[in-house]
Design a protein around this motif. Structure first.
Motif, PDB file in Angstrom:
ATOM      1  N   TRP A 280      14.948  -6.114   6.035  1.00 10.87           N
ATOM      2  CA  TRP A 280      13.655  -5.777   5.420  1.00 10.87           C
ATOM      3  C   TRP A 280      12.818  -4.816   6.262  1.00 10.87           C
ATOM      4  CZ3 TRP A 280       9.209  -7.126   8.054  1.00 10.87           C
ATOM      5  CH2 TRP A 280       9.357  -8.073   9.079  1.00 10.87           C
ATOM      6  N   TYR A 281      12.794  -5.028   7.579  1.00  5.80           N
ATOM      7  CA  TYR A 281      11.966  -4.162   8.419  1.00  5.80           C
ATOM      8  C   TYR A 281      12.568  -2.766   8.532  1.00  5.80           C
ATOM      9  CZ  TYR A 281      15.292  -5.421  12.134  1.00  5.80           C
ATOM     10  OH  TYR A 281      16.437  -5.621  12.883  1.00  5.80           O
ATOM     11  N   LYS A 282      13.890  -2.658   8.420  1.00  4.19           N
ATOM     12  CA  LYS A 282      14.533  -1.342   8.431  1.00  4.19           C
ATOM     13  C   LYS A 282      14.201  -0.568   7.156  1.00  4.19           C
ATOM     14  CE  LYS A 282      18.368  -2.972  11.307  1.00  4.19           C
ATOM     15  NZ  LYS A 282      19.824  -3.257  11.366  1.00  4.19           N
ATOM     16  N   ILE A 283      14.097  -1.279   6.048  1.00  4.98           N
ATOM     17  CA  ILE A 283      13.688  -0.639   4.794  1.00  4.98           C
ATOM     18  C   ILE A 283      12.253  -0.118   4.916  1.00  4.98           C
ATOM     19  CG2 ILE A 283      13.235  -1.015   2.340  1.00  4.98           C
ATOM     20  CD1 ILE A 283      16.212  -0.956   3.009  1.00  4.98           C
ATOM     21  N   LEU A 284      11.361  -0.934   5.497  1.00  3.01           N
ATOM     22  CA  LEU A 284       9.966  -0.510   5.654  1.00  3.01           C
ATOM     23  C   LEU A 284       9.837   0.695   6.569  1.00  3.01           C
ATOM     24  CD1 LEU A 284       7.940  -3.862   5.982  1.00  3.01           C
ATOM     25  CD2 LEU A 284       8.472  -2.539   3.933  1.00  3.01           C
ATOM     26  N   GLU A 285      10.759   0.841   7.494  1.00  2.30           N
ATOM     27  CA  GLU A 285      10.707   1.967   8.433  1.00  2.30           C
ATOM     28  C   GLU A 285      11.110   3.296   7.796  1.00  2.30           C
ATOM     29  OE1 GLU A 285      13.196   0.578  11.594  1.00  2.30           O
ATOM     30  OE2 GLU A 285      11.521  -0.230  12.755  1.00  2.30           O
ATOM     31  N   LYS A 286      11.728   3.258   6.626  1.00  2.00           N
ATOM     32  CA  LYS A 286      12.159   4.496   5.969  1.00  2.00           C
ATOM     33  C   LYS A 286      10.931   5.354   5.626  1.00  2.00           C
ATOM     34  CE  LYS A 286      16.489   2.725   4.039  1.00  2.00           C
ATOM     35  NZ  LYS A 286      17.386   3.683   4.760  1.00  2.00           N
ATOM     36  N   PRO A 287      10.984   6.653   5.918  1.00  2.11           N
ATOM     37  CA  PRO A 287       9.800   7.515   5.769  1.00  2.11           C
ATOM     38  C   PRO A 287       9.280   7.669   4.348  1.00  2.11           C
ATOM     39  CG  PRO A 287      11.777   8.815   6.253  1.00  2.11           C
ATOM     40  CD  PRO A 287      12.147   7.379   6.453  1.00  2.11           C
ATOM     41  N   ASP A 288      10.082   7.378   3.343  1.00  2.00           N
ATOM     42  CA  ASP A 288       9.625   7.514   1.956  1.00  2.00           C
ATOM     43  C   ASP A 288       9.147   6.191   1.361  1.00  2.00           C
ATOM     44  OD1 ASP A 288      12.222   6.510   2.058  1.00  2.00           O
ATOM     45  OD2 ASP A 288      12.800   7.420   0.135  1.00  2.00           O
ATOM     46  N   VAL A 289       9.078   5.149   2.186  1.00  2.00           N
ATOM     47  CA  VAL A 289       8.631   3.829   1.714  1.00  2.00           C
ATOM     48  C   VAL A 289       7.162   3.624   2.085  1.00  2.00           C
ATOM     49  CG1 VAL A 289       8.863   1.338   2.058  1.00  2.00           C
ATOM     50  CG2 VAL A 289      10.903   2.753   1.737  1.00  2.00           C
ATOM     51  N   LYS A 290       6.398   3.101   1.128  1.00  2.00           N
ATOM     52  CA  LYS A 290       4.981   2.798   1.362  1.00  2.00           C
ATOM     53  C   LYS A 290       4.777   1.293   1.237  1.00  2.00           C
ATOM     54  CE  LYS A 290       0.386   4.372  -0.103  1.00  2.00           C
ATOM     55  NZ  LYS A 290      -0.328   5.343  -0.979  1.00  2.00           N
ATOM     56  N   PHE A 291       4.158   0.695   2.249  1.00  2.00           N
ATOM     57  CA  PHE A 291       3.927  -0.752   2.225  1.00  2.00           C
ATOM     58  C   PHE A 291       2.452  -1.048   2.435  1.00  2.00           C
ATOM     59  CE2 PHE A 291       4.698   0.276   6.638  1.00  2.00           C
ATOM     60  CZ  PHE A 291       3.850  -0.548   7.364  1.00  2.00           C
ATOM     61  N   GLY A 292       2.031  -2.238   1.995  1.00  2.00           N
ATOM     62  CA  GLY A 292       0.613  -2.570   2.036  1.00  2.00           C
ATOM     63  C   GLY A 292       0.318  -3.932   2.626  1.00  2.00           C
ATOM     64  N   PHE A 293      -0.901  -4.058   3.110  1.00  2.00           N
ATOM     65  CA  PHE A 293      -1.432  -5.347   3.578  1.00  2.00           C
ATOM     66  C   PHE A 293      -2.946  -5.299   3.427  1.00  2.00           C
ATOM     67  CE2 PHE A 293      -0.528  -2.566   7.206  1.00  2.00           C
ATOM     68  CZ  PHE A 293      -1.781  -2.421   7.795  1.00  2.00           C
ATOM     69  N   SER A 294      -3.584  -6.446   3.401  1.00  2.00           N
ATOM     70  CA  SER A 294      -5.033  -6.476   3.250  1.00  2.00           C
ATOM     71  C   SER A 294      -5.716  -6.195   4.581  1.00  2.00           C
ATOM     72  CB  SER A 294      -5.491  -7.818   2.668  1.00  2.00           C
ATOM     73  OG  SER A 294      -5.007  -8.898   3.444  1.00  2.00           O
ATOM     74  N   ASN A 295      -6.999  -5.879   4.506  1.00  2.00           N
ATOM     75  CA  ASN A 295      -7.768  -5.484   5.685  1.00  2.00           C
ATOM     76  C   ASN A 295      -7.955  -6.673   6.630  1.00  2.00           C
ATOM     77  OD1 ASN A 295      -9.710  -4.595   7.538  1.00  2.00           O
ATOM     78  ND2 ASN A 295     -10.742  -3.348   6.013  1.00  2.00           N
ATOM     79  N   PRO A 296      -7.452  -6.579   7.851  1.00  2.00           N
ATOM     80  CA  PRO A 296      -7.604  -7.692   8.799  1.00  2.00           C
ATOM     81  C   PRO A 296      -9.062  -8.036   9.090  1.00  2.00           C
ATOM     82  CG  PRO A 296      -5.959  -6.132   9.577  1.00  2.00           C
ATOM     83  CD  PRO A 296      -6.642  -5.479   8.404  1.00  2.00           C
ATOM     84  N   ASN A 297      -9.964  -7.072   8.922  1.00  2.00           N
ATOM     85  CA  ASN A 297     -11.384  -7.342   9.166  1.00  2.00           C
ATOM     86  C   ASN A 297     -12.021  -8.192   8.071  1.00  2.00           C
ATOM     87  OD1 ASN A 297     -11.985  -5.872  11.657  1.00  2.00           O
ATOM     88  ND2 ASN A 297     -11.463  -4.036  10.484  1.00  2.00           N
ATOM     89  N   ASP A 298     -11.406  -8.202   6.895  1.00  2.00           N
ATOM     90  CA  ASP A 298     -11.973  -8.917   5.750  1.00  2.00           C
ATOM     91  C   ASP A 298     -11.202 -10.162   5.355  1.00  2.00           C
ATOM     92  OD1 ASP A 298     -13.846  -6.874   5.545  1.00  2.00           O
ATOM     93  OD2 ASP A 298     -12.746  -5.805   3.976  1.00  2.00           O
ATOM     94  N   ASP A 299      -9.918 -10.190   5.650  1.00  2.00           N
ATOM     95  CA  ASP A 299      -9.047 -11.145   4.979  1.00  2.00           C
ATOM     96  C   ASP A 299      -8.000 -11.729   5.925  1.00  2.00           C
ATOM     97  OD1 ASP A 299      -7.969 -12.508   2.786  1.00  2.00           O
ATOM     98  OD2 ASP A 299      -6.521 -10.914   2.408  1.00  2.00           O
TER      99      ASP A 299
END
Length: 343
Positions: free
Chosen positions: A136-155
């Motif tokens: 999974w982490y190798k897939i996320l490292e691919k330059p054409d992949v976009k991943f998301g997470f919520s703002n650590p300051n808020d959530d």
């Protein structure tokens, strides 16, 4: 005879109008007399709390529940910084209550549910036919992949996502994971002190929008994922289940979902520089309280009691209930028989 009928007709019309007005005013008064119970809660509790609200209103027809879902930190800040009032506060990280609410805004809290972080995706996600629990982490490292997470300051889901990625670097013995995914794409930094990895989150996060998507709370990431504007998101397992998403279950050593791995989780801290506050890695446990300045404190306690009496709602929505729930502080008498009180 005709002259006599006219006043009677007018009287009947006036009477009908007056009755209508009286009935309308009566309905308005009935609505106005209903108690509005305001609940601030984590976005990841939206589905079960909607069900709880509907059930509670049926049993208490004089109560109307208004829910305000947001990132848990944002929920707390509305009370302590903005002066807003809530009758119930439920957060995705119980420690926010003792750290930010006590003793001024709360003097007790209950730990009532668990969760874990997963990596969610759809059939539209790039490499969705290749990703698995080992690559999974190798897939996320691919330059054409976009991943998301919520703002650590808020959530909490946001800072927990950071913990998961740092724990992944430790678990896979590959420091490049956090470097490639976070350090190269944001202004988030980290340092190591005495074997603890401390993630430094700035007040304003700058990030590469070609690779990363950040939203205030984790449920705000769902729409971008579903329309293909983002390939993968870090989110709670319960939310992924509730929205029928595909997801990768991460190793227990990194997903923050298991109490037996608490000593591993605490190797990672997140420091929110905006508040100079450090959050220690720990299992995901939800907390609930009735703020000391709640407008309807007794009914707020009744709602918390209702939740504790119906753990099946949490269970069916993928959020394992803690039974008995664990309570700390000056626990109300009405709740003592439903919880295990710890010092």
């Amino acid at each position: 005879m005709i002259k006599k009928l006219i006043p009677i007709g007018i009287f009947l019309i006036i009477g009908t109008v007056l009755c209508g007005c009286t009935e309308q005013n009566s309905n308005q008064n009935t609505t106005q007399e209903k108690m509005v119970l305001k609940i601030f809660h984590a976005g990841s509790l939206s589905v079960p709390f909607e069900e709880y609200a509907n059930m509670f209103e049926k049993e208490h027809p004089n109560v109307v529940i208004e829910r305000e879902p947001a990132g848990s930190v944002a929920c707390v800040r509305k009370i302590i910084d903005l002066g807003e009032k809530a009758d119930v506060l439920a957060v995705a990280d119980y420690s926010l209550i003792p750290q930010m609410m006590m003793p001024k805004y709360s003097d007790w809290y209950i730990m009532f549910a668990r969760n874990e972080i997963v990596l969610a995706y759809t059939d539209k996600s790039k490499y969705s036919n290749e990703i698995n629990s080992t690559n999974w982490y190798k897939i996320l490292e691919k330059p054409d992949v976009k991943f998301g997470f919520s703002n650590p300051n808020d959530d909490p889901c946001g800072y927990r996502s950071q913990m998961v990625l740092m724990l992944a670097s430790i678990y896979y013995k590959n420091p490049k994971i956090y470097e490639n995914l976070i350090l190269k794409n944001t202004n988030i930094k980290f340092k190591e002190e005495n074997g603890t990895y401390i993630i430094l989150v700035p007040p304003n996060i700058e990030y590469n929008t070609n690779r990363i998507l950040i939203r205030s709370k984790e449920t705000d990431l769902l729409s971008p994922l579903e329309v293909g504007a983002c390939d993968y998101i870090f989110i709670y397992k319960s939310v992924a289940n509730q929205h029928h998403l595909k997801y990768i279950e991460l190793p227990k050593e990194i997903n923050l979902g298991y109490y037996e791995y608490k000593d591993i989780y605490k190797k990672v801290d997140v420091k929110l520089l905006s508040e100079n506050k450090t959050i220690v890695g720990k299992p995901i446990v939800y907390g609930i309280t009735v703020p000391t300045n709640a407008p309807h404190k007794e009914m707020g306690i009744e709602f918390v009691k209702f939740i504790l009496e119906h753990p099946e709602v949490l269970e069916k929505n993928g959020q394992p209930a803690i039974t008995p729930a664990i309570a700390k502080g000056n626990v109300p008498e009405e709740l003592k028989g439903l919880v295990k009180i710890e010092n």
